[in-house]
Design a protein around this motif. Structure first.
Motif, short mmCIF file in Angstrom:
data_model
loop_
_atom_site.label_atom_id
_atom_site.label_comp_id
_atom_site.label_asym_id
_atom_site.label_seq_id
_atom_site.Cartn_x
_atom_site.Cartn_y
_atom_site.Cartn_z
N LEU A 1 0.83 -1.21 0.00
CA LEU A 1 0.00 0.00 0.00
C LEU A 1 0.87 1.26 0.00
O LEU A 1 1.88 1.32 0.70
CB LEU A 1 -0.91 0.03 1.22
CG LEU A 1 -2.00 -1.04 1.30
CD1 LEU A 1 -2.71 -0.96 2.64
CD2 LEU A 1 -3.00 -0.88 0.16
N PRO A 2 0.47 2.28 -0.75
CA PRO A 2 1.17 3.56 -0.68
C PRO A 2 0.89 4.24 0.66
O PRO A 2 0.13 3.73 1.48
CB PRO A 2 0.58 4.35 -1.85
CG PRO A 2 -0.79 3.77 -2.03
CD PRO A 2 -0.66 2.31 -1.69
N LEU A 3 1.47 5.39 0.84
CA LEU A 3 1.35 6.08 2.12
C LEU A 3 -0.10 6.51 2.37
O LEU A 3 -0.62 7.40 1.71
CB LEU A 3 2.28 7.30 2.13
CG LEU A 3 2.65 7.86 3.51
CD1 LEU A 3 3.38 6.80 4.33
CD2 LEU A 3 3.54 9.09 3.36
N ASN A 4 -0.73 5.86 3.32
CA ASN A 4 -2.10 6.17 3.75
C ASN A 4 -2.32 5.42 5.06
O ASN A 4 -2.80 4.30 5.07
CB ASN A 4 -3.12 5.75 2.70
CG ASN A 4 -4.54 6.18 3.07
OD1 ASN A 4 -4.86 6.41 4.24
ND2 ASN A 4 -5.42 6.27 2.08
N VAL A 5 -1.95 6.03 6.15
CA VAL A 5 -1.90 5.32 7.42
C VAL A 5 -3.28 4.85 7.88
O VAL A 5 -3.41 3.80 8.52
CB VAL A 5 -1.23 6.20 8.51
CG1 VAL A 5 -2.11 7.38 8.90
CG2 VAL A 5 -0.86 5.35 9.72
N LYS A 6 -4.34 5.58 7.52
CA LYS A 6 -5.68 5.16 7.93
C LYS A 6 -6.12 3.90 7.19
O LYS A 6 -6.80 3.05 7.75
CB LYS A 6 -6.68 6.29 7.71
CG LYS A 6 -6.49 7.46 8.68
CD LYS A 6 -7.60 8.48 8.56
CE LYS A 6 -7.43 9.60 9.59
NZ LYS A 6 -8.51 10.60 9.51
N GLU A 7 -5.69 3.77 5.94
CA GLU A 7 -6.03 2.59 5.16
C GLU A 7 -5.28 1.35 5.69
O GLU A 7 -5.86 0.28 5.84
CB GLU A 7 -5.68 2.81 3.69
CG GLU A 7 -5.94 1.61 2.78
CD GLU A 7 -7.41 1.33 2.56
OE1 GLU A 7 -7.72 0.40 1.80
OE2 GLU A 7 -8.26 2.03 3.16
N ILE A 8 -4.01 1.51 6.00
CA ILE A 8 -3.25 0.37 6.51
C ILE A 8 -3.71 0.02 7.93
O ILE A 8 -3.72 -1.14 8.32
CB ILE A 8 -1.73 0.64 6.46
CG1 ILE A 8 -0.97 -0.70 6.44
CG2 ILE A 8 -1.24 1.49 7.63
CD1 ILE A 8 0.51 -0.55 6.11
N ALA A 9 -4.14 1.02 8.69
CA ALA A 9 -4.68 0.76 10.03
C ALA A 9 -5.97 -0.06 9.93
O ALA A 9 -6.20 -0.98 10.72
CB ALA A 9 -4.95 2.08 10.76
N ARG A 10 -6.81 0.27 8.96
CA ARG A 10 -8.05 -0.49 8.75
C ARG A 10 -7.76 -1.94 8.39
O ARG A 10 -8.39 -2.86 8.89
CB ARG A 10 -8.88 0.16 7.64
CG ARG A 10 -10.24 -0.48 7.43
CD ARG A 10 -10.95 0.10 6.22
NE ARG A 10 -10.31 -0.27 4.98
CZ ARG A 10 -10.49 -1.44 4.37
NH1 ARG A 10 -11.30 -2.35 4.90
NH2 ARG A 10 -9.88 -1.71 3.24
N ALA A 11 -6.76 -2.14 7.53
CA ALA A 11 -6.40 -3.50 7.12
C ALA A 11 -5.86 -4.32 8.29
O ALA A 11 -6.24 -5.48 8.49
CB ALA A 11 -5.37 -3.45 5.99
N ILE A 12 -5.00 -3.71 9.08
CA ILE A 12 -4.42 -4.41 10.24
C ILE A 12 -5.51 -4.72 11.27
O ILE A 12 -5.57 -5.82 11.81
CB ILE A 12 -3.30 -3.55 10.88
CG1 ILE A 12 -2.12 -3.43 9.91
CG2 ILE A 12 -2.85 -4.15 12.20
CD1 ILE A 12 -1.06 -2.43 10.34
N ARG A 13 -6.39 -3.76 11.50
CA ARG A 13 -7.47 -3.96 12.47
C ARG A 13 -8.43 -5.04 11.98
O ARG A 13 -8.93 -5.85 12.77
CB ARG A 13 -8.23 -2.64 12.67
CG ARG A 13 -9.28 -2.68 13.78
CD ARG A 13 -8.63 -2.69 15.14
NE ARG A 13 -9.62 -2.65 16.20
CZ ARG A 13 -10.14 -3.72 16.79
NH1 ARG A 13 -9.76 -4.92 16.42
NH2 ARG A 13 -11.02 -3.59 17.77
#
Length: 247
Positions: free
Chosen positions: A159-171
């Motif tokens: 994923l490119p830089l988008n911390v909210k998107e990667i946070a959603r995936a991890i959660r």
């Protein structure tokens, strides 16, 4: 006999989409690419635990035009250590994208913090991980009964830089743990002593179909557990059987 080892694909809503049975736990790594071949994952984000963080699995995910967020642990050796050392640097963490959430969980307060960076040109053997664009760190801090515990985890991602998107995936990966909890607790999978492997595998499929059905079944009450749904159905089978058959 040794127990069946089953690799399952579960979506973020908690539905099992497919599975593969292997003879040994170590064979789960080779089963994941086969399972991905059976699924249309284009445009989705694939998450796994650290066992699934393999270069051949990354290639398969990218070949099928999907993204990945994969956990790191010590079994990745230098990759894990390099990412950990990077996030241990205060000056590097200060430049990362950051987000957090605070919520009540398990009778305590849980703070989830996420950091992500695409500053990975320095990462050795970066090219071995197809499509690698960023790395991330999470820190979960739980305060319960006056006691505070902290867990830190590390990830690689396409994923490119988008911390909210990667946070959603991890959660969302938590749903996999929840799914296995339902198998073990709601359906007592670990207590199953069926000796014949084929029969045990078929029972596992039936239980997963039952979980999918229970999730879709409307019993007229919101936020009700799967265990409670099963109990309500057992009390009024004739009332719910038609609804179940329509799912």
């Amino acid at each position: 006999q040794k127990a069946n080892h089953i690799v399952s694909a579960v979506d973020e809503e908690g539905f099992c989409l497919g599975q593969k049975c292997v003879n040994e736990k170590s064979n789960e790594i080779t089963a994941i690419p086969d399972l991905l071949d059976d699924l249309n994952i284009k445009g989705n984000i694939i998450t796994t635990d650290a066992m699934g963080t393999q270069t051949n699995i990354v290639k398969k995910i990218r070949k099928k035009r999907a993204d990945y967020v994969l956990a790191l642990k010590g079994n990745q050796g230098n990759l894990y250590n390099d990412v950990k050392l990077y996030f241990n640097g205060i000056e590097f963490v200060a430049k990362c994208d950051y987000t957090k959430s605070i919520e009540k969980a398990r009778s305590g307060i849980e703070k989830r913090e996420y950091w992500q960076t695409d500053d990975i040109a320095w990462l050795p053997k970066k090219k071995e991980w197809t499509g690698l664009k960023s790395i991330a760190m999470t820190k979960n801090t739980i305060t319960k009964n006056g006691v505070t515990t902290t867990e830190t985890r590390y990830f690689i991602s396409s994923l490119p830089l988008n911390v909210k998107e990667i946070a959603r995936a991890i959660r969302s990966h938590w749903m996999v743990e929840s799914y296995h909890w339902h198998l073990d607790v709601t359906f007592r999978e670990d207590g199953n002593h069926t000796i014949d492997k084929a029969a045990a595998y078929n029972l596992n499929i039936i239980k997963k179909l039952a979980i999918n059905t229970l999730k879709l079944l409307d019993v007229g009450r919101k936020n009700i557990s799967l265990k409670s749904k099963r109990y309500m159905i057992s009390l009024s089978t004739e009332k719910y059987i038609e609804k179940i058959m329509q799912i």
